[in-house]
Write a protein that holds these residues in place. Structure first.
Motif, PDB file in Angstrom:
ATOM      1  N   GLY A 173       0.834  -1.203   0.000  1.00 24.40           N
ATOM      2  CA  GLY A 173       0.000   0.000   0.000  1.00 24.40           C
ATOM      3  C   GLY A 173       0.865   1.247   0.000  1.00 24.40           C
ATOM      4  N   LEU A 174       0.246   2.389  -0.365  1.00 22.48           N
ATOM      5  CA  LEU A 174       0.871   3.716  -0.308  1.00 22.48           C
ATOM      6  C   LEU A 174       1.981   3.858  -1.360  1.00 22.48           C
ATOM      7  CD1 LEU A 174       0.979   4.031   3.583  1.00 22.48           C
ATOM      8  CD2 LEU A 174      -0.826   4.767   2.015  1.00 22.48           C
ATOM      9  N   SER A 175       3.013   4.681  -1.063  1.00 17.74           N
ATOM     10  CA  SER A 175       3.994   5.083  -2.074  1.00 17.74           C
ATOM     11  C   SER A 175       5.400   4.628  -1.695  1.00 17.74           C
ATOM     12  CB  SER A 175       3.948   6.605  -2.251  1.00 17.74           C
ATOM     13  OG  SER A 175       2.644   7.042  -2.587  1.00 17.74           O
ATOM     14  N   THR A 176       6.407   5.156  -2.438  1.00 10.56           N
ATOM     15  CA  THR A 176       7.776   4.649  -2.334  1.00 10.56           C
ATOM     16  C   THR A 176       8.747   5.795  -2.097  1.00 10.56           C
ATOM     17  OG1 THR A 176       7.128   3.012  -3.989  1.00 10.56           O
ATOM     18  CG2 THR A 176       9.462   3.128  -3.431  1.00 10.56           C
ATOM     19  N   ARG A 177       8.956   6.200  -0.853  1.00 10.92           N
ATOM     20  CA  ARG A 177       9.984   7.212  -0.541  1.00 10.92           C
ATOM     21  C   ARG A 177      11.262   6.462  -0.168  1.00 10.92           C
ATOM     22  NH1 ARG A 177       7.982  12.274   0.182  1.00 10.92           N
ATOM     23  NH2 ARG A 177       9.544  13.912   0.355  1.00 10.92           N
ATOM     24  N   MET A 178      12.053   6.174  -1.187  1.00 10.25           N
ATOM     25  CA  MET A 178      13.147   5.213  -1.062  1.00 10.25           C
ATOM     26  C   MET A 178      14.308   5.737  -0.227  1.00 10.25           C
ATOM     27  SD  MET A 178      14.956   3.266  -4.259  1.00 10.25           S
ATOM     28  CE  MET A 178      13.386   2.621  -4.843  1.00 10.25           C
ATOM     29  N   GLY A 179      14.639   7.019  -0.359  1.00 12.99           N
ATOM     30  CA  GLY A 179      15.809   7.556   0.323  1.00 12.99           C
ATOM     31  C   GLY A 179      15.705   7.457   1.831  1.00 12.99           C
ATOM     32  N   ALA A 180      14.560   7.849   2.392  1.00  7.17           N
ATOM     33  CA  ALA A 180      14.389   7.791   3.849  1.00  7.17           C
ATOM     34  C   ALA A 180      14.447   6.354   4.345  1.00  7.17           C
ATOM     35  CB  ALA A 180      13.065   8.445   4.236  1.00  7.17           C
TER      36      ALA A 180
END
Length: 794
Positions: free
Chosen positions: A686-693
């Motif tokens: 689910g939701l999105s992909t904030r990869m850096g954090a």
């Protein structure tokens, strides 16, 4: 007024009367436009220019140009200019820096705002690193460039040339001096219709003629790639408008400016009370904004009837070809027609909802247009009615209002209650922060009044042990009413490639738990993939630690090598220098490795492979990307556990920068048992992909391990993306920066991606040979163990 310049301009001889007279004249001019603090910064800048050691011309140019710059955009820009020139000193010559300072007054005149000037200084610093040969010719044609381009246009024109002529120095100089056809072509493409700096005075007179008062207006740097700065806004009682406007559906840019500044001024004049945003969704807020905009425009054109014709022209103008190709969403179109119906009593819409809503709101306006709850109640009623007849679009569509003259309405919202919830708990004052208190079961039994406290409770009590009711129900209070615990927030910097700086503590990672599943599901994976499991067994045998290793040929060691000792004695008897390496060194060969498998659990992982949609034949039997990720991770976990390496299995998803959700299915100190398997079996997407954090947080977990070799193995099905970031390059650059930060800590990063188009970005993020692309998703369980063997063997 006289001043001794000796301590500030030591590089200029005190006997050089001509230069000293120029210094004195410039200082007197500066004293007329600067405060004492500004004058001190001005003098300190002289000292810094002298300390650079780039000649007297540089110092005199600074001294003569800064008073004019301060007059145009304010004295606070002077320290930024000094700092920027000192940074550039290591990248380019003193002559080029002198040219930059000589053009600084021109740039201040054309850009017209201190913040925009700071953006210009950052652009110069970027070009000094990417195209240093182009700075001098660009300074020579800066007048022509700034007369045609905004800062955003200048940035794109310059960076295009730097990229196109990266290794062609002669072509670089020709481009930046506008001598090539490509330079002229890109310049014409980036040229904007109407510039704010050319019309600021007449807009000031226009508003003064309407309301007989002055309004402060400032330009913002419109970036036409990320669309930042295109929408007007009001902040600190100042009207911020884009630094350029194109023609909109045949309406000239100056008319667009008039409509924008008149609308913003109407907010400042007619808004008496803020509107509370407490407990409102973003969609409800957009509906309320529609009626608040209509209310203040009604009051304005009741006093100045010509404004109705100006604003109404934007709703009646015929759409252009681009508008025809991208028609607005059904709900957005309904909102636009309602706005037009409120403004134009003669308009009749084909939908009765629009006509009834407009007539009812006009009737309320005629009674009491200053009622503070008028727009709020009308907006909520409209929201309830449209949700019954039309689907709600995404927040991005709702926020992208297609009529360009209206501002973003931040001015009249009161976020006292929910601003802190949006920005994070750290922004709350200490007296209002939510307290997490760890208590015993006895405290819970004696003191708790309400077991069903919400997320807004000021104090949360946490009981670490299971708490059962007095009745023998077999089910604890934790299971009946409790919520899965979340961690304390972890804040991480995020890299902004536009300014080449890290935004401090910009992203917040919160560790959460996902529901458990049946652990037997993970055992079934080994049965399902028997051939692959057999190959994994051979890989395991090859990767097993070798135990005790005895190496010969050392001068010092734990044992004597008898054969080497005999040869040494023979050499001594023969009178030859013996080989002193007669010892055996015993070492224990142990694989000192810690690996963290990090899974992307965004919404896209729920998609079926092969493009199978719901309702198609075989939909239920077709595995999803999440199913294959679970299977391959299960095989890999079994393999690593058999080898004996330390490993963890984590996952992540994100809902904006304030809520990067991080899931720990197995930690390094946990066994791969039924408890771990049940968590892996219950994983959801689910939701999105904030990869850096997520990578930074995974690196934090790895850094707490003592292993010599540390590895993050990322499994993802797409590129970094999130709901609050429209620029596709922003999160890619941040992920690349996160990989570089982990490498500096000695943590190796490898990416296994399921995106067949990942060639566009994955190499730039992780580096060459640090990624693998699985073109056929069905082969993921087969590929993953081989990848692991390749990157950890030896």
């Amino acid at each position: 007024m006289t001043i001794d310049f000796a301590e500030y301009v030591s590089c200029i001889s005190q006997e050089d009367n001509e230069h000293l007279q120029a210094l004195d004249a410039s200082y007197h001019e500066a004293a007329r436009v600067m405060s004492p603090r500004g004058l001190q910064n001005y003098l300190e800048g002289m000292r810094a220019m002298c300390a650079m050691g780039r000649g007297q011309d540089l110092v005199l140019t600074y001294v003569q140009e800064m008073p004019g710059v301060a007059k145009e955009v304010g004295e606070d820009i002077i320290p930024d200019i000094v700092e920027s020139m000192m940074k550039l000193a290591s990248h380019t010559s003193g002559t080029v820096i002198t040219l930059m300072l000589a053009n600084m007054h021109l740039a201040a005149q054309r850009l017209g705002d201190a913040e925009v000037m700071r953006g210009y200084l950052k652009l110069l610093h970027q070009l000094a690193g990417k195209a240093p040969r182009g700075l001098r010719p660009m300074m020579e044609v800066l007048d022509e460039l700034l007369s045609k381009l905004t800062l955003g246009g200048l940035r794109r024109w310059a960076l295009w040339g730097a990229q196109a002529h990266q290794r062609d120095l002669d072509g670089q100089m020709a481009y930046f001096s506008l001598q090539t056809e490509s330079a002229r072509s890109v310049l014409q493409k980036e040229r904007r219709g109407t510039l704010f700096v050319d019309n600021q005075r007449r807009l000031n007179f226009y508003l003064r003629a309407l309301w007989a008062r002055a309004f402060l207006m400032r330009p913002t740097s419109g970036d036409y790639e990320t669309r930042r700065g295109l929408k007007p806004f009001i902040e600190d009682f100042q009207i911020h408008v884009p630094d350029a406007y194109d023609t909109f559906r045949g309406i000239d840019g100056i008319e667009l400016y008039r409509a924008a500044v008149a609308h913003a001024a109407a907010h400042l004049v007619y808004t008496r009370d803020p509107i509370s945003a407490e407990q409102l969704s973003q969609a409800q807020m957009r509906c309320i904004e529609l009626f608040e905009d209509a209310r203040i425009e009604y009051l304005a054109y009741q006093e100045f009837p010509g404004l109705r014709k100006l604003w109404l022209s934007f709703f009646t103008a015929e759409p252009g070809r681009e508008d025809e190709q991208s028609k607005p969403h059904e709900t957005m179109d309904l909102m636009l027609r309602t706005t037009r119906a409120i403004m134009d009593p003669d308009y009749r819409d084909e939908m009765s909802l629009v006509n009834e809503t407009a007539a009812a709101f006009r009737a309320k306006l005629s009674q009491d247009p200053y009622d503070p709850r008028l727009s709020w109640s009308a907006g909520i009623d409209f929201y309830n009615r449209i949700t019954a007849v039309a689907p709600l679009p995404s927040l991005r569509i709702l926020s992208d209002w297609p009529i360009p003259y209206r501002d973003d309405n931040r001015y009249f919202w009161d976020f006292t209650e929910n601003l802190f919830a949006e920005q994070g708990i750290d922004y709350l004052p200490a007296s209002r922060q939510q307290v997490r208190k760890y208590v015993s079961a006895i405290d819970i039994a004696n003191e708790v009044d309400c077991e069903l406290a919400g997320d807004d409770a000021q104090e949360i009590w946490v009981c670490s042990t299971e708490f059962f009711p007095y009745e023998d129900a077999g089910v604890s209070y934790n299971e009946m009413w409790g919520k899965e615990p979340v961690s304390e927030p972890h804040h991480y910097d995020e890299w902004d490639y536009h300014v080449q700086l890290a935004r401090p503590e910009w992203a917040t990672v919160i560790e959460r738990r996902q529901p458990k599943g049946d652990p037997a599901l993970m055992d079934e994976i080994l049965t399902k993939h028997k051939p692959i499991a057999s190959r994994i067994r051979h890989l395991i045998d090859a990767l097993q630690p070798q135990g005790i290793v005895r190496k010969r040929g050392y001068e010092e060691g734990e044992e004597l090598d008898l054969n080497a000792a005999v040869r040494a004695m023979i050499d001594i008897r023969r009178g030859i220098m013996p080989d002193p390496r007669i010892n055996i060194r015993i070492t224990r060969h142990v694989r000192d490795l810690a690996i963290l498998v990090l899974m992307d659990l965004s919404e896209s992982t729920n998609e079926k492979i092969g493009g199978v949609n719901e309702g198609d034949v075989g939909y239920d039997e077709t595995p999803s990307i999440l199913d294959l990720t679970r299977e391959s991770t299960g095989l890999l976990a079994w393999a690593i556990d058999s080898i004996g390496d330390s490993f963890a299995v984590h996952g992540f998803a994100s809902d904006g920068r304030h809520d990067v959700q991080y899931y720990r299915f197995k930690d390094f100190d946990q066994r791969y048992d039924d408890e771990t398997k049940s968590r892996m079996a219950g994983m959801r997407g689910g939701l999105s992909t904030r990869m850096g954090a997520a990578l930074r947080h995974a690196g934090w977990h790895l850094s707490r391990q003592s292993a010599q070799k540390q590895l993050v193995l990322l499994i993802t099905d797409g590129e970094p993306a999130d709901i609050d970031e429209r620029d596709p390059q922003y999160l890619r650059h941040d992920a690349k920066k996160a990989v570089e930060e982990l490498a500096m800590q000695g943590i190796y990063t490898y990416c296994l991606t399921l995106d067949p188009e990942a060639d566009r970005y994955v190499a730039r993020i992780f580096g060459e040979n640090n990624y693998a692309i699985v073109d056929q998703v069905e082969r993921l369980p087969e590929r993953l163990p081989n990848v692991f063997a390749a990157i950890t063997g030896g």
